[in-house]
Design an enzyme around this catalytic site. Structure first.
Site, PDB file in Angstrom:
ATOM      1  N   GLY A  14       0.815  -1.214   0.000  1.00 15.95           N
ATOM      2  CA  GLY A  14       0.000   0.000   0.000  1.00 15.95           C
ATOM      3  C   GLY A  14       0.844   1.257   0.000  1.00 15.95           C
ATOM      4  N   CYS A  15       1.903   1.259   0.774  1.00 14.77           N
ATOM      5  CA  CYS A  15       2.769   2.441   0.864  1.00 14.77           C
ATOM      6  C   CYS A  15       3.518   2.672  -0.435  1.00 14.77           C
ATOM      7  CB  CYS A  15       3.730   2.303   2.036  1.00 14.77           C
ATOM      8  SG  CYS A  15       2.845   2.241   3.625  1.00 14.77           S
ATOM      9  N   THR A  16       3.886   1.587  -1.116  1.00 14.43           N
ATOM     10  CA  THR A  16       4.558   1.714  -2.403  1.00 14.43           C
ATOM     11  C   THR A  16       3.589   2.271  -3.442  1.00 14.43           C
ATOM     12  OG1 THR A  16       6.077  -0.075  -1.863  1.00 14.43           O
ATOM     13  CG2 THR A  16       5.786   0.443  -4.203  1.00 14.43           C
TER      14      THR A  16
ATOM     15  N   ALA B 282       3.134   6.035  -2.665  1.00 19.18           N
ATOM     16  CA  ALA B 282       4.331   6.817  -2.993  1.00 19.18           C
ATOM     17  C   ALA B 282       4.517   6.944  -4.500  1.00 19.18           C
ATOM     18  CB  ALA B 282       5.564   6.173  -2.362  1.00 19.18           C
TER      19      ALA B 282
END
Length: 157
Positions: free
Chosen positions: A43-45, A48
């Protein structure tokens, strides 16, 4: 959560290059401050990469982007290098800034309880005040959601 109109708390954190970045460095322009739980997770990738892909659109609207997590600087450096991220990723290892932004606290995952970063975003105006608040966001499509709130409304006559 902080509210629209509140003064955005000042911060001073190290970015992925070990350089000091302050909220006040962006006075006079809009700043997207997004909090994310962990570098190099799915999710963070996604989040970003979407912010990174939209950087020129944010710049056209005189807005900068910073991502804040409790990852150490070295992990942020690897994350930025792995995905060619061109904006500041800031290390808030003890969650002090995330706490000021009401984006840090107790979480539960896989039966474990721990303290961590909540996926929240704030749009800070040129005057240092909160213009928009996004709580518990979904990473997919979030950059476009923020851009939609930044772009001027085209009123047809």
């Amino acid at each position: 959560m902080l509210d629209v109109g509140d003064e955005a708390p000042e911060f001073e954190l190290q970015n992925q290059h070990g350089e000091t970045v302050r909220r006040s460095d962006f006075d006079g322009q809009r700043l997207v401050v997004y909090f994310y739980p962990r570098a190099n997770t799915d999710g963070c990738t996604t989040e970003a990469r979407e912010f990174n892909d939209a950087l020129s659109r944010f710049a056209d609207l005189d807005a900068a982007v910073v991502g804040i997590s409790d990852d150490p600087v070295d992990d942020l450096a690897d994350f930025a290098a792995d995905y060619d991220l061109e904006f500041d990723l800031l290390s808030d290892e003890f969650g002090e800034v995330a706490t000021l932004y009401e984006s840090y606290g107790e979480k539960r995952m896989f039966g474990n309880t721990f303290d961590g970063v909540f996926r929240n975003t704030y749009l800070v105006g040129p005057d240092g005040r909160i213009e928009a608040v996004y709580e518990g966001v979904s990473p997919d499509g979030h950059a476009d959601e923020v851009l939609a709130d930044l772009e001027p409304v085209d009123i047809a006559h």
